[in-house]
Design a protein around this motif. Structure first.
Motif: not given
Ligand SMILES: Cc1cc2nc3c(=O)[nH]c(=O)nc-3n(C[C@H](O)[C@H](O)[C@H](O)COP(=O)(O)OP(=O)(O)OC[C@H]3O[C@@H](n4cnc5c(N)ncnc54)[C@H](O)[C@@H]3O)c2cc1C
Length: 404
Positions: A12, A14, A33-34, A43, A105, A126, A161, A183, A293, A306
Motif C-alpha cells: 500500500s 508505505a 501482500e495478503i 476515500q 486512496r 503473508s 502481522t 468506506w 500505520d 498518509t
Molecule cells: C482498503 C483501505 C481503505 C482505506 N481507506 C482510507 C480512507 O478512506 N481514509 C483514510 O484516511 N485512510 C484510509 N485507509 C488507511 C490509509 O491507507 C493509511 O492510514 C495510510 O495511508 C497509511 O498507509 P499504510 O501503507 O501504512 O497502511 P495501509 O494503507 O493500511 O496498508 C497496509 C497494507 O498491508 C496489507 N496487509 C495487511 N496485513 C498483511 C499481511 N499479513 N501480509 C501482507 N500484507 C498485509 C493490506 O492489505 C494493505 O494493502 C485505508 C486503508 C485500506 C487498507
C-alpha cells in the motif's frame, strides 16, 4: 548497508513508497501482500507538508495533482440535506480540514505502484514466521514458501502481522479510538456540487458522501461509536456481520443513510475497521523495522496518516542506503521520524468531535464550524493548523544509485 535483498510486507502507501526508494538505491525488493492485488478503495487521503514533498521527490506531484479531487470544501448538513456549516477548500491556505491535495486512496496506490519498477510482488500471501540472526532473516510464508532475506520491513497497516511476529501483540500497542468506520464507493445519490457532505445523528453516528472521480460515483462512509476497547464485537473479516451491524445502527437515521446501506452491501471496495492509534517505543530491531500505520498510525481523523507513511518509508529507505549497519539505519530512522509521527497523533478533543453523541454536541460542533471562518476562532484555528505536525526531510541524493 551491505545487505541487499529486502522483503516488505504490505503493498500500500508505505510499502510501495519504500520499495520505490530502495530500488533507486540499488536494493533488490520483494513485496508480499495478503490481498490478491493492491487494495483499491477508501476515500480521499491528504497529501500535506513533508508527505507532499516525498511525492514531489518521486517526481509524482504533477500526476497526483491531476488525479486529485476537485473539491469545493467540506460541509455539515442536517437530515434534510441543508448545509448548516461549511469550510471552503482554500480556507487556511489550503491546509484546513480539507487539504490542498486530496486524492482517492486507490488512485494514490495505483500511482505509486506504476512508479515502482523491478519489484517482485507476492500477492495472496503473508508472512507467518520470522526469525532474525546477525546476518539475515528467515521467513516462512502462508503459501509454504521459505526464503532468507537481508532485512524485513512491516508496512502492513494497523493490524500488522510483522509487528505481531517480531515486536508486540496488537492489544499492547494499538489504542482504539472507540469509532468504527466503513468506506465504500456508492452511486452519486445527490448532487453535492463538489462539496464533501457530512451528516451527524445523535447516538454518535456520522455519514458522509464526497464526489468520486468518475461521473455518477461518490465515495461514502458510515461511522458509529463503540465503547473504546470493546470494538464492534465482530471479526474483522466478517463482512456480513459488519453490514448487519451498520443496518442495525443506521436504521431510521435519516438523510441518505437509507440509500447508503444497500450501496455498502453492493460495493466491491467495502472496507471496515475500528479506528486506532499505534503507540510503540521502538520501530526497529536488528534486521526488521516498521513503517506507516504499522509503526505509528495516527488514524484517519488526523488527516496525516498518509503523510506519516510516505515520510517514514522515505527516511527508512534513505538510512538503509546510507548506513552500513542496519541497526544504525533503524535507530536513526526512528530518531528522525518519531517527533513528527508522535505530534501527528494529537487529535483535538481526542477525536470526539467527529461523531458527537448528543443533539447538543452536534449543535456545538456545527456552530463552531460556522464560526471557524470568523474572528476570534479563525485566528485560533489558523494557529492550530499552522502548528500541524511537519518535518524537514533529510536529503539522500548522495546515496548510491545503481542498476539493480
Ligand atoms: C482498503 C483501505 C481503505 C482505506 N481507506 C482510507 C480512507 O478512506 N481514509 C483514510 O484516511 N485512510 C484510509 N485507509 C488507511 C490509509 O491507507 C493509511 O492510514 C495510510 O495511508 C497509511 O498507509 P499504510 O501503507 O501504512 O497502511 P495501509 O494503507 O493500511 O496498508 C497496509 C497494507 O498491508 C496489507 N496487509 C495487511 N496485513 C498483511 C499481511 N499479513 N501480509 C501482507 N500484507 C498485509 C493490506 O492489505 C494493505 O494493502 C485505508 C486503508 C485500506 C487498507
Amino acid at each position: 548497508m551491505k545487505s541487499r535483498h529486502i522483503l516488505i510486507s504490505g503493498c500500500s502507501i508505505a510499502g510501495l513508497t519504500c520499495a520505490y526508494w530502495l530500488r533507486r538505491y540499488g536494493f533488490t525488493v520483494t513485496i508480499v501482500e495478503i490481498a490478491e492485488a493492491p487494495r483499491s478503495g477508501g476515500q480521499a487521503v491528504d497529501l500535506r507538508g513533508a508527505g507532499r514533498t516525498v511525492i514531489e521527490r518521486m517526481g509524482l506531484l504533477d500526476e497526483a495533482r491531476m488525479r486529485s479531487l476537485d473539491q469545493e470544501g467540506i460541509a455539515w448538513v442536517d437530515e434534510h440535506g441543508r448545509i448548516r456549516a461549511s469550510m471552503a477548500a482554500d480556507a487556511f491556505g489550503g491546509e484546513g480540514f480539507v487539504s490542498e491535495i486530496e486524492i482517492l486512496r486507490g488512485d494514490l496506490v495505483e500511482l505509486l505502484q506504476a512508479s515502482v519498477d523491478g519489484v517482485d510482488c507476492l500477492f495472496d500471501d503473508s508472512i507467518v514466521e520470522l526469525s532474525q540472526d546477525a546476518e539475515g532473516v528467515d521467513v516462512v510464508f502462508l503459501s509454504g514458501r521459505r526464503q532468507r532475506f537481508d532485512y524485513v520491513i512491516g508496512a502492513d497497516g494497523l493490524h500488522s502481522t510483522v509487528r505481531s511476529l517480531a515486536f508486540a501483540e496488537e492489544a499492547d500497542v494499538v489504542e482504539p479510538l472507540g469509532l468504527c468506520i466503513a468506506w465504500f464507493a456508492a452511486p452519486a445519490f445527490a448532487d453535492c456540487q463538489g462539496w464533501y457532505h457530512n451528516y451527524n445523528r445523535r447516538g454518535g453516528l456520522a455519514a458522509s458522501i464526497r464526489p468520486g472521480r468518475r461521473p455518477g460515483e461518490s465515495k461514502a462512509a458510515l461511522s458509529f461509536r463503540v465503547r473504546s476497547g470493546e470494538g464492534a464485537g465482530i471479526d474483522r473479516h466478517d463482512r456480513q456481520g459488519q453490514l448487519a451491524l451498520l443496518r442495525e445502527r443506521f436504521d431510521g437515521a435519516g438523510w441518505h443513510t437509507e440509500d447508503l446501506l444497500p450501496a455498502a452491501s453492493n460495493a466491491e471496495d467495502f472496507a471496515f475497521d475500528e479506528l486506532g492509534q499505534v503507540r510503540m517505543d521502538r520501530w526497529w530491531q536488528d534486521r526488521c523495522a516498521l513503517i506507516g500505520d504499522a509503526a505509528a498510525a495516527p488514524s484517519p481523523l488526523s488527516g496525516l496518516g498518509t503523510s506519516v507513511a510516505l515520510v517514514g518509508a522515505y527516511v527508512l529507505a534513505g538510512q538503509l542506503a546510507r548506513c552500513h549497519d542496519p541497526r544504525l539505519a533503524g535507530r536513526t530512522y526512528d530518531r528522525l521520524v518519531r517527533p513528527y509521527a508522535v505530534e501527528s497523533q494529537e487529535l483535538p478533543g481526542g477525536g470526539a468531535g467527529f461523531a458527537p453523541r448528543s443533539d447538543l454536541g452536534i449543535w456545538l460542533m456545527r456552530t463552531s464550524m460556522r464560526l471557524a471562518g470568523r474572528w476570534p476562532l479563525r485566528d485560533l484555528l489558523a494557529r492550530q493548523f499552522a502548528k500541524s505536525a511537519d518535518i524537514v526531510l533529510p536529503d539522500y541524493s548522495d546515496c548510491r544509485v545503481v542498476d539493480g
